[in-house]
Every structure is written in structure tokens, then in C-alpha cells.
Scaffold this motif. Structure first.
Motif, PDB file in Angstrom:
ATOM      1  N   GLY A 106      34.789  68.900  23.914  1.00  0.00           N
ATOM      2  CA  GLY A 106      34.412  70.257  24.299  1.00  0.00           C
ATOM      3  C   GLY A 106      35.434  70.949  25.172  1.00  0.00           C
ATOM      4  O   GLY A 106      35.172  72.033  25.697  1.00  0.00           O
ATOM      5  N   SER A 107      36.611  70.339  25.338  1.00  0.00           N
ATOM      6  CA  SER A 107      37.641  70.917  26.198  1.00  0.00           C
ATOM      7  C   SER A 107      38.972  70.964  25.466  1.00  0.00           C
ATOM      8  O   SER A 107      39.250  70.135  24.596  1.00  0.00           O
ATOM      9  CB  SER A 107      37.795  70.076  27.474  1.00  0.00           C
ATOM     10  OG  SER A 107      38.912  70.498  28.230  1.00  0.00           O
ATOM     11  N   THR A 108      39.794  71.931  25.846  1.00  0.00           N
ATOM     12  CA  THR A 108      41.150  71.998  25.295  1.00  0.00           C
ATOM     13  C   THR A 108      42.163  71.341  26.223  1.00  0.00           C
ATOM     14  O   THR A 108      43.359  71.333  25.933  1.00  0.00           O
ATOM     15  CB  THR A 108      41.561  73.465  25.070  1.00  0.00           C
ATOM     16  OG1 THR A 108      41.466  74.181  26.317  1.00  0.00           O
ATOM     17  CG2 THR A 108      40.651  74.134  24.043  1.00  0.00           C
ATOM     18  N   ARG A 109      41.706  70.785  27.346  1.00  0.00           N
ATOM     19  CA  ARG A 109      42.616  70.137  28.288  1.00  0.00           C
ATOM     20  C   ARG A 109      43.139  68.825  27.719  1.00  0.00           C
ATOM     21  O   ARG A 109      42.471  68.154  26.935  1.00  0.00           O
ATOM     22  CB  ARG A 109      41.903  69.854  29.614  1.00  0.00           C
ATOM     23  CG  ARG A 109      41.530  71.095  30.412  1.00  0.00           C
ATOM     24  CD  ARG A 109      40.854  70.697  31.714  1.00  0.00           C
ATOM     25  NE  ARG A 109      40.466  71.840  32.519  1.00  0.00           N
ATOM     26  CZ  ARG A 109      41.264  72.455  33.382  1.00  0.00           C
ATOM     27  NH1 ARG A 109      42.498  72.026  33.544  1.00  0.00           N
ATOM     28  NH2 ARG A 109      40.832  73.492  34.077  1.00  0.00           N
ATOM     29  N   ASP A 110      44.341  68.460  28.160  1.00  0.00           N
ATOM     30  CA  ASP A 110      44.911  67.178  27.788  1.00  0.00           C
ATOM     31  C   ASP A 110      44.116  66.071  28.483  1.00  0.00           C
ATOM     32  O   ASP A 110      43.821  66.174  29.679  1.00  0.00           O
ATOM     33  CB  ASP A 110      46.377  67.112  28.228  1.00  0.00           C
ATOM     34  CG  ASP A 110      47.084  65.885  27.675  1.00  0.00           C
ATOM     35  OD1 ASP A 110      46.711  64.765  28.083  1.00  0.00           O
ATOM     36  OD2 ASP A 110      47.999  66.045  26.861  1.00  0.00           O
ATOM     37  N   PRO A 111      43.756  65.004  27.760  1.00  0.00           N
ATOM     38  CA  PRO A 111      42.976  63.929  28.387  1.00  0.00           C
ATOM     39  C   PRO A 111      43.647  63.293  29.595  1.00  0.00           C
ATOM     40  O   PRO A 111      42.971  62.716  30.446  1.00  0.00           O
ATOM     41  CB  PRO A 111      42.818  62.908  27.250  1.00  0.00           C
ATOM     42  CG  PRO A 111      42.941  63.711  26.007  1.00  0.00           C
ATOM     43  CD  PRO A 111      43.941  64.791  26.325  1.00  0.00           C
ATOM     44  N   SER A 112      44.973  63.398  29.710  1.00  0.00           N
ATOM     45  CA  SER A 112      45.677  62.782  30.840  1.00  0.00           C
ATOM     46  C   SER A 112      45.855  63.736  32.018  1.00  0.00           C
ATOM     47  O   SER A 112      46.422  63.362  33.041  1.00  0.00           O
ATOM     48  CB  SER A 112      47.051  62.278  30.384  1.00  0.00           C
ATOM     49  OG  SER A 112      47.857  63.356  29.939  1.00  0.00           O
ATOM     50  N   GLU A 113      45.368  64.972  31.899  1.00  0.00           N
ATOM     51  CA  GLU A 113      45.548  65.949  32.974  1.00  0.00           C
ATOM     52  C   GLU A 113      44.697  65.593  34.191  1.00  0.00           C
ATOM     53  O   GLU A 113      43.518  65.253  34.068  1.00  0.00           O
ATOM     54  CB  GLU A 113      45.156  67.344  32.473  1.00  0.00           C
ATOM     55  CG  GLU A 113      45.320  68.440  33.516  1.00  0.00           C
ATOM     56  CD  GLU A 113      44.897  69.800  32.994  1.00  0.00           C
ATOM     57  OE1 GLU A 113      44.832  70.746  33.803  1.00  0.00           O
ATOM     58  OE2 GLU A 113      44.624  69.908  31.781  1.00  0.00           O
ATOM     59  N   VAL A 114      45.297  65.665  35.375  1.00  0.00           N
ATOM     60  CA  VAL A 114      44.571  65.443  36.626  1.00  0.00           C
ATOM     61  C   VAL A 114      43.947  66.774  37.043  1.00  0.00           C
ATOM     62  O   VAL A 114      44.648  67.770  37.225  1.00  0.00           O
ATOM     63  CB  VAL A 114      45.505  64.925  37.737  1.00  0.00           C
ATOM     64  CG1 VAL A 114      44.746  64.799  39.053  1.00  0.00           C
ATOM     65  CG2 VAL A 114      46.109  63.586  37.334  1.00  0.00           C
ATOM     66  N   VAL A 115      42.627  66.796  37.188  1.00  0.00           N
ATOM     67  CA  VAL A 115      41.943  68.044  37.520  1.00  0.00           C
ATOM     68  C   VAL A 115      41.421  68.055  38.953  1.00  0.00           C
ATOM     69  O   VAL A 115      41.014  69.100  39.454  1.00  0.00           O
ATOM     70  CB  VAL A 115      40.775  68.315  36.545  1.00  0.00           C
ATOM     71  CG1 VAL A 115      41.297  68.524  35.134  1.00  0.00           C
ATOM     72  CG2 VAL A 115      39.760  67.182  36.572  1.00  0.00           C
ATOM     73  N   ALA A 116      41.422  66.898  39.627  1.00  0.00           N
ATOM     74  CA  ALA A 116      40.906  66.864  40.996  1.00  0.00           C
ATOM     75  C   ALA A 116      41.343  65.578  41.681  1.00  0.00           C
ATOM     76  O   ALA A 116      41.706  64.602  41.022  1.00  0.00           O
ATOM     77  CB  ALA A 116      39.381  66.960  41.006  1.00  0.00           C
ATOM     78  N   VAL A 117      41.325  65.609  43.011  1.00  0.00           N
ATOM     79  CA  VAL A 117      41.501  64.415  43.833  1.00  0.00           C
ATOM     80  C   VAL A 117      40.232  64.280  44.657  1.00  0.00           C
ATOM     81  O   VAL A 117      39.879  65.175  45.428  1.00  0.00           O
ATOM     82  CB  VAL A 117      42.736  64.526  44.745  1.00  0.00           C
ATOM     83  CG1 VAL A 117      42.841  63.290  45.632  1.00  0.00           C
ATOM     84  CG2 VAL A 117      43.998  64.683  43.911  1.00  0.00           C
ATOM     85  N   VAL A 118      39.520  63.185  44.466  1.00  0.00           N
ATOM     86  CA  VAL A 118      38.165  63.059  44.992  1.00  0.00           C
ATOM     87  C   VAL A 118      38.147  62.204  46.255  1.00  0.00           C
ATOM     88  O   VAL A 118      38.622  61.063  46.244  1.00  0.00           O
ATOM     89  CB  VAL A 118      37.238  62.438  43.928  1.00  0.00           C
ATOM     90  CG1 VAL A 118      35.820  62.309  44.467  1.00  0.00           C
ATOM     91  CG2 VAL A 118      37.248  63.293  42.659  1.00  0.00           C
ATOM     92  N   PRO A 119      37.618  62.758  47.368  1.00  0.00           N
ATOM     93  CA  PRO A 119      37.443  61.952  48.575  1.00  0.00           C
ATOM     94  C   PRO A 119      36.248  61.006  48.397  1.00  0.00           C
ATOM     95  O   PRO A 119      35.427  61.224  47.506  1.00  0.00           O
ATOM     96  CB  PRO A 119      37.158  63.008  49.648  1.00  0.00           C
ATOM     97  CG  PRO A 119      36.572  64.161  48.900  1.00  0.00           C
ATOM     98  CD  PRO A 119      37.219  64.144  47.544  1.00  0.00           C
ATOM     99  N   PRO A 120      36.123  59.947  49.182  1.00  0.00           N
ATOM    100  CA  PRO A 120      36.989  59.627  50.327  1.00  0.00           C
ATOM    101  C   PRO A 120      38.240  58.846  49.941  1.00  0.00           C
ATOM    102  O   PRO A 120      39.157  58.718  50.738  1.00  0.00           O
ATOM    103  CB  PRO A 120      36.072  58.767  51.198  1.00  0.00           C
ATOM    104  CG  PRO A 120      35.203  58.063  50.204  1.00  0.00           C
ATOM    105  CD  PRO A 120      34.949  59.055  49.106  1.00  0.00           C
TER     106      PRO A 120
END
Length: 202
Positions: A183-197
Motif C-alpha cells: 500500500g506504499s510507494t516507499r522503498d522497503p529499505s527507507e528509514v522513516v523514523a528513529v524510535v526512542p528509547p
């Protein structure tokens, strides 16, 4: 479909029909398949019953659904004209006029209705499609894989590792992730966030 994984297995040359026994339209045209083998050298690729429509050397069992998946078989029956392992022309379901045109013969299916819709291919059945994509697509997912012991409970393992605050979660198997990414056109290897902690890329 992606072809970054194993190479697509070639289809048999000439006229090919992809069928499954668990399809009323395939059952309906079973006599036509035998007729086309005699008159036009048809090869049948069957998805479920290896003896349908006949126990013969011109019937091939697509046991792992590799042929169906790689060659985008979404409906059965599908009749294809194959050259160099690739279906150059195809028609889906049963249409007397289209089958006669593709096969180059007349008088097919006397007594049958002129047209019937096909059924869903096993390769697009939700029970199989996700696993087939994992096996054959050559996915570029970069996430590390975590293997659990056979007797380990998925949800308890997630809680024990601190991956959940106790609310229900869905374990992100490769099959589920690939299905979500459809359902997305993004590349599967794309980093979309850095999650804490832990500040882990995701």
C-alpha cells in the motif's frame, strides 16, 4: 510482481492452460483441455490436483505455485500462447471465441455455454500470496530477523523483550510487512523514523 528473487521458471512452449480442480469453470472445460491437447498440443499446468484433468505426461503439477506466481496467473483457467518460456498472449476464464482464436482451432466445447468467468488463482489466494511473495520476490527488507523457539509464544516474547507496553500487537513477520508495503510507494529499505528509547532506525 518483483523479480529480484529466484529467476522465473519458464512455461512450457506452445499452448498452455493453467487450471485447478477446485474451480467450476475449470471442471466445465476439462473435456476441452483434452481436445486441445490432441488437436493443438496443449500442455496443462494444474495448481492443486496433479491428476486433473488427466493422469498424463502433458499435465504438469505447479506444486509450489512458482509458475503461477512468476507468470502473474490471477485467474484460472488461463489459456496462454507461450514463446521462449513467456506467455505472449493470454485469455482468462472460458470464452469459446477467445480460446478458438488463441489456439487456432474451431469447434471447441460443443454443448458448453459460450462464456463463463474464471476463479481466483491459488497464487493470489490470501492463504498463499504472502508466503509466495516472501519466497519468490527477493524482497529488499533490511530489518533484522528475530527467530523464536517453536514453543515460544509470540506475544509473550514481545512483552519480555520490551517491544510492547502490554497492549496487543501484531508480530511483524516478513509476510505481513510485505503485504503492508504493497500500500506504499516507499522503498522497503527507507528509514522513516528513529524510535526512542533505543533510537533504533525503523
Amino acid at each position: 510482481m518483483s523479480f529480484g528473487g529466484p529467476p522465473a521458471p519458464p512455461l512450457p512452449e506452445g499452448l498452455v492452460a493453467v487450471v485447478k480442480r477446485d474451480c467450476p469453470t475449470c471442471e466445465l472445460v476439462a473435456p476441452v483441455l483434452g481436445d486441445l491437447h490432441e488437436r493443438a498440443g496443449l500442455t496443462v499446468v494444474t495448481q492443486d490436483d496433479p491428476h486433473f484433468p488427466a493422469d498424463a505426461d502433458w499435465v504438469h503439477h505447479d506444486a509450489d505455485l512458482a509458475l503461477s506466481w512468476h507468470h502473474d496467473i490471477e485467474t484460472v483457467p488461463t489459456l496462454l500462447q507461450v514463446s521462449e518460456g513467456v506467455g505472449e498472449q493470454r485469455t482468462v476464464g472460458w470464452s469459446r471465441s477467445e480460446w478458438e482464436r488463441l489456439a487456432g482451432v474451431d469447434g471447441l466445447g460443443d454443448g458448453l455455454p459460450d462464456w463463463r468467468p474464471g476463479c481466483g488463482s491459488l497464487s493470489v489466494d490470501p492463504a498463499h500470496a504472502g508466503d509466495l511473495a516472501v519466497r519468490f520476490s527477493g524482497s529488499s527488507l533490511q530489518s533484522r530477523r528475530v527467530e523464536l523457539a517453536s514453543l515460544e509464544d509470540e506475544w509473550e516474547a514481545i512483552w519480555d523483550r520490551g517491544w510492547s507496553d502490554g497492549l496487543p500487537v501484531v508480530p511483524p513477520t516478513e509476510t505481513r510487512v510485505l503485504r503492508m508495503l504493497e500500500g506504499s510507494t516507499r522503498d522497503p529499505s527507507e528509514v522513516v523514523a528513529v524510535v526512542p528509547p533505543s533510537l533504533v532506525e525503523c
